[in-house]
Design an enzyme around this catalytic site. Sequence first.
Site, PDB file in Angstrom:
ATOM      1  N   HIS A  24       1.450  -1.349   0.241  1.00  0.00           N
ATOM      2  CA  HIS A  24      -0.228   0.457   0.049  1.00  0.00           C
ATOM      3  C   HIS A  24       1.068   1.089   0.292  1.00  0.00           C
ATOM      4  CE1 HIS A  24      -4.163   1.891   0.942  1.00  0.00           C
ATOM      5  NE2 HIS A  24      -2.853   3.009   1.600  1.00  0.00           N
ATOM      6  N   HIS A  26       1.378   5.324  -2.086  1.00  0.00           N
ATOM      7  CA  HIS A  26       0.469   5.876  -3.377  1.00  0.00           C
ATOM      8  C   HIS A  26       1.739   6.591  -3.541  1.00  0.00           C
ATOM      9  CE1 HIS A  26      -3.476   5.477  -2.012  1.00  0.00           C
ATOM     10  NE2 HIS A  26      -3.147   5.552  -0.880  1.00  0.00           N
ATOM     11  N   HIS A  74       1.131  16.150  -7.432  1.00  0.00           N
ATOM     12  CA  HIS A  74      -0.198  16.703  -8.576  1.00  0.00           C
ATOM     13  C   HIS A  74       0.796  17.343  -9.290  1.00  0.00           C
ATOM     14  CE1 HIS A  74      -3.716  14.079  -6.672  1.00  0.00           C
ATOM     15  NE2 HIS A  74      -2.269  13.446  -6.942  1.00  0.00           N
ATOM     16  N   THR A 107      -3.644   7.125  -9.337  1.00  0.00           N
ATOM     17  CA  THR A 107      -4.867   8.178  -9.738  1.00  0.00           C
ATOM     18  C   THR A 107      -4.662   8.226 -11.367  1.00  0.00           C
ATOM     19  OG1 THR A 107      -5.923   8.216  -7.627  1.00  0.00           O
ATOM     20  CG2 THR A 107      -6.890   8.678  -9.866  1.00  0.00           C
ATOM     21  N   GLU A 206     -11.825   4.553   6.804  1.00  0.00           N
ATOM     22  CA  GLU A 206     -10.640   5.357   7.345  1.00  0.00           C
ATOM     23  C   GLU A 206     -10.976   6.856   8.472  1.00  0.00           C
ATOM     24  OE1 GLU A 206      -7.698   6.534   4.880  1.00  0.00           O
ATOM     25  OE2 GLU A 206      -9.139   6.762   3.474  1.00  0.00           O
ATOM     26  N   ASP A 287       1.593   4.046   2.708  1.00  0.00           N
ATOM     27  CA  ASP A 287       1.043   4.730   2.316  1.00  0.00           C
ATOM     28  C   ASP A 287       1.110   5.561   1.978  1.00  0.00           C
ATOM     29  OD1 ASP A 287      -1.640   5.505   1.478  1.00  0.00           O
ATOM     30  OD2 ASP A 287      -2.256   6.742   4.390  1.00  0.00           O
TER      31      ASP A 287
END
Length: 382
Positions: A24, A26, A74, A107, A206, A287
Amino acid sequence: MSNLKSKKISISNFCKLIPKIELHAHLNGSLNEDILKQLGCDETSISEYQKLTEILNKTSRNLDECFHLFPIAHNATKTKEKLYMATKSVIKDFKKDNTIYLELRTTPRSEEDMSKEEYIETVVKCINDCKSKYKILVKLILSINRRQDDNNAEESLKIIIKMKEKYPDIIKGIDLSGDPKVGTFNENLFEKARIAGLKTSIHCAEVKNNEEVKKILDFGPDRLGHAVCLHPAYEGSQENWDLYLQKKIPIECCLTSNVICGTVERYEEHHIQELINLRLPFSICTDDKGVFRTNSSKEYEHVMKHFKISPTDLYQFNYNSVEQSFASDEEKKRLIHVLNKVLYLFLGDIFSMVQIKDYCDEPVDEQLYRDLNLAPMWREFY
């Protein structure tokens, strides 16, 4: 290798040495300070990206603070070139931390320079390019953001399925991620993903949302992310916990993430304790290692330090994580082979000790790293 066997090492060094399985992580939350600078982020943005680690001593923390930071990453990865650089940096970081298997999730998004398909293509290309260079097995989980409406989510799913068919050895799963306080779990969407051959890893519980948790448990994903508010002692319902005990879905536990975001107050109060006590399936994960300034070694150390876990127990958790992974059966056999080689050939009688030397902040013994040369095993793996 006999000199390695004769050494007593600290918990900290032991956790740095052992091979790790990461399920896990990201992509955009795992960027280190150096790559942020290379991507053009100024000092203010970098400080903002990392600011959550400064709130550990605050009496009040909340999950909202976490989600305000991700636009920094991003904005720094809006081109194919920068996305490739970021992906390569993250993979390299995990390799340096003795991670032998990594499931990276992101994503897909459209930017001026790239479509969602090109976003995925760029990440896949980097994974393939890094395979032989860094000797780490990397798979990709593609996420659907909870903020997407049904039409956009359907469009994203079609693209993910199309890319999965093109890169079946790399793209393995799908996730529902993002701010847990917005959106809903669409079981029909994820059933389509499952029928298309995608594994499912769903962020779940969560925050307290027993109705949604029930829907996710009924769906029965392959893994759950976080699952903080699942057990009745952590604001979950007894009904959902009883259902979970029937299904025993593996949970991806991210200790530092949960503590810093305030969904868990302290490490020693983390819900992983319930999973350990009842021998339920879980993995130890990072994470967002960049945002939370952590790594797999530190997360393993927290588990050993706060829950009195033995070295053999920690190794067993790694074996279990291999079984919970989205790797192929043949890849799982090879990963177990690497774990076994390190356990029996390199670490030797470290495991005959009842206790490892008490935790201390001593510097890493670089000779241990030189002794623990995994290159011959990776030649066998590939």
